[in-house]
Scaffold this motif. Structure first.
Motif, PDB file in Angstrom:
ATOM      1  N   ARG A 156      19.624  14.805 -17.361  1.00  0.00           N
ATOM      2  CA  ARG A 156      18.204  15.252 -17.367  1.00  0.00           C
ATOM      3  C   ARG A 156      17.521  14.558 -16.229  1.00  0.00           C
ATOM      4  O   ARG A 156      17.622  13.601 -15.812  1.00  0.00           O
ATOM      5  CB  ARG A 156      17.392  15.122 -18.871  1.00  0.00           C
ATOM      6  N   HIS A 157      16.468  15.360 -15.831  1.00  0.00           N
ATOM      7  CA  HIS A 157      15.509  14.900 -14.638  1.00  0.00           C
ATOM      8  C   HIS A 157      14.872  13.660 -15.267  1.00  0.00           C
ATOM      9  O   HIS A 157      14.091  13.832 -16.477  1.00  0.00           O
ATOM     10  CB  HIS A 157      14.383  15.854 -14.491  1.00  0.00           C
ATOM     11  N   ASP A 170      10.455  24.149 -15.714  1.00  0.00           N
ATOM     12  CA  ASP A 170      10.056  25.496 -15.987  1.00  0.00           C
ATOM     13  C   ASP A 170       8.548  25.455 -16.211  1.00  0.00           C
ATOM     14  O   ASP A 170       8.136  25.084 -17.115  1.00  0.00           O
ATOM     15  CB  ASP A 170      11.017  26.138 -17.074  1.00  0.00           C
ATOM     16  N   ASP A 201      14.928  20.370 -20.615  1.00  0.00           N
ATOM     17  CA  ASP A 201      16.436  19.950 -19.753  1.00  0.00           C
ATOM     18  C   ASP A 201      16.166  20.514 -18.394  1.00  0.00           C
ATOM     19  O   ASP A 201      16.959  20.147 -17.186  1.00  0.00           O
ATOM     20  CB  ASP A 201      17.671  20.563 -20.332  1.00  0.00           C
ATOM     21  N   THR A 202      15.224  21.384 -18.080  1.00  0.00           N
ATOM     22  CA  THR A 202      15.233  22.130 -17.138  1.00  0.00           C
ATOM     23  C   THR A 202      13.792  22.421 -16.392  1.00  0.00           C
ATOM     24  O   THR A 202      12.979  22.874 -17.271  1.00  0.00           O
ATOM     25  CB  THR A 202      15.766  23.570 -17.121  1.00  0.00           C
ATOM     26  N   SER A 254      10.679  22.879 -22.351  1.00  0.00           N
ATOM     27  CA  SER A 254      11.870  22.950 -21.488  1.00  0.00           C
ATOM     28  C   SER A 254      12.313  21.435 -20.841  1.00  0.00           C
ATOM     29  O   SER A 254      12.092  21.192 -19.753  1.00  0.00           O
ATOM     30  CB  SER A 254      11.454  23.870 -20.283  1.00  0.00           C
TER      31      SER A 254
END
Length: 185
Positions: free
Chosen positions: A146-147, A177, A174-175, A172
Motif C-alpha cells: 500500500r502507498h 482514487d 489501497d488505490t 479507497s
C-alpha cells in the motif's frame, strides 16, 4: 510538442529580468499555478508554450531553488495534536474521513477530514504528503504494497476516530482514487 531541457533553459534566459523575477516570486511562495499561468500567458502565442511545457519550466525553477521554497508546514499526525485540533472544531464531529487528492507538485496525497453536524460541514485536520508519511511509516514495516501516504493517513485517522468515538471512513485505502465514494451517515 514539449521543449527539451536545453530549449527550456534557453527560453528562460531570453526572458526579461522582470518576468523571470515575477515567475520566481511565485515559485518561491510555492504557488505553482500562478507561475504556470504567467508562463503560459507570455509563452503561448509567441512560442507555443502550453500548460504541459509551462509545468516543466516551473519544475525546472522548483529544482533550481530547492529548499529555499516556502513550503506549507507538514501536518502533524500524532493523536495528541489531532485531538487538540478536533477539540477546537465548532459543531459536533460525526466521522473522520480520509480522501485522496493530488497535484503536480505532491503527486498523490490524502486529506484527513472531520465531518461535522450542527452545522454540517468538513474541516481539514491534516494533509498527508509523501514526506509526512515517511515520518510515520518505516521502510521495514509491512504495508502490504500500500502507498505509505494511505498507511499513515489510515493510522492517524483511525486513532483520532477511536479517540472521538466516531466512525472512520477511507473508501479507497489501497488505490489512489480522488472520486471514491464519500462518507454518508
Amino acid at each position: 510538442m514539449g521543449m527539451n531541457k536545453a530549449a527550456r533553459t534557453e527560453w528562460w534566459e531570453s526572458l526579461p529580468v522582470g518576468i523571470r523575477d515575477e515567475i520566481d516570486g511565485y515559485i518561491l511562495q510555492d504557488s505553482l499555478l500562478m507561475a504556470v499561468k504567467v508562463i503560459t500567458a507570455i509563452g503561448l502565442v509567441p512560442h507555443g508554450i502550453g500548460v504541459g511545457t509551462a509545468q516543466l519550466i516551473a519544475n525546472d525553477r522548483y529544482l533550481h531553488y530547492g529548499d529555499q521554497i516556502a513550503r506549507e508546514p507538514e501536518s502533524l499526525l500524532d493523536l495528541e495534536s489531532l485531538a487538540y485540533r478536533a477539540a477546537g472544531i465548532g459543531g459536533r464531529v460525526v466521522a473522520i474521513e480520509a480522501i485522496w487528492d493530488g497535484d503536480t507538485v505532491h503527486d498523490w496525497f490524502v486529506r484527513l477530514l472531520a465531518i461535522t453536524a450542527d452545522p454540517a460541514g468538513e474541516i481539514q485536520m491534516a494533509t498527508v504528503y509523501w514526506s509526512t508519511a515517511q515520518q510515520y511509516v518505516s521502510e521495514q514495516e509491512d504495508r502490504h504494497q500500500r502507498h505509505p501516504v494511505a498507511v499513515a493517513a489510515e493510522r492517524a485517522g483511525r486513532a483520532l476516530a477511536e479517540h472521538l468515538s466516531v466512525p472512520f471512513h477511507f473508501a479507497s485505502p489501497d488505490t489512489p482514487d480522488d472520486e471514491a465514494p464519500r462518507w454518508h451517515p
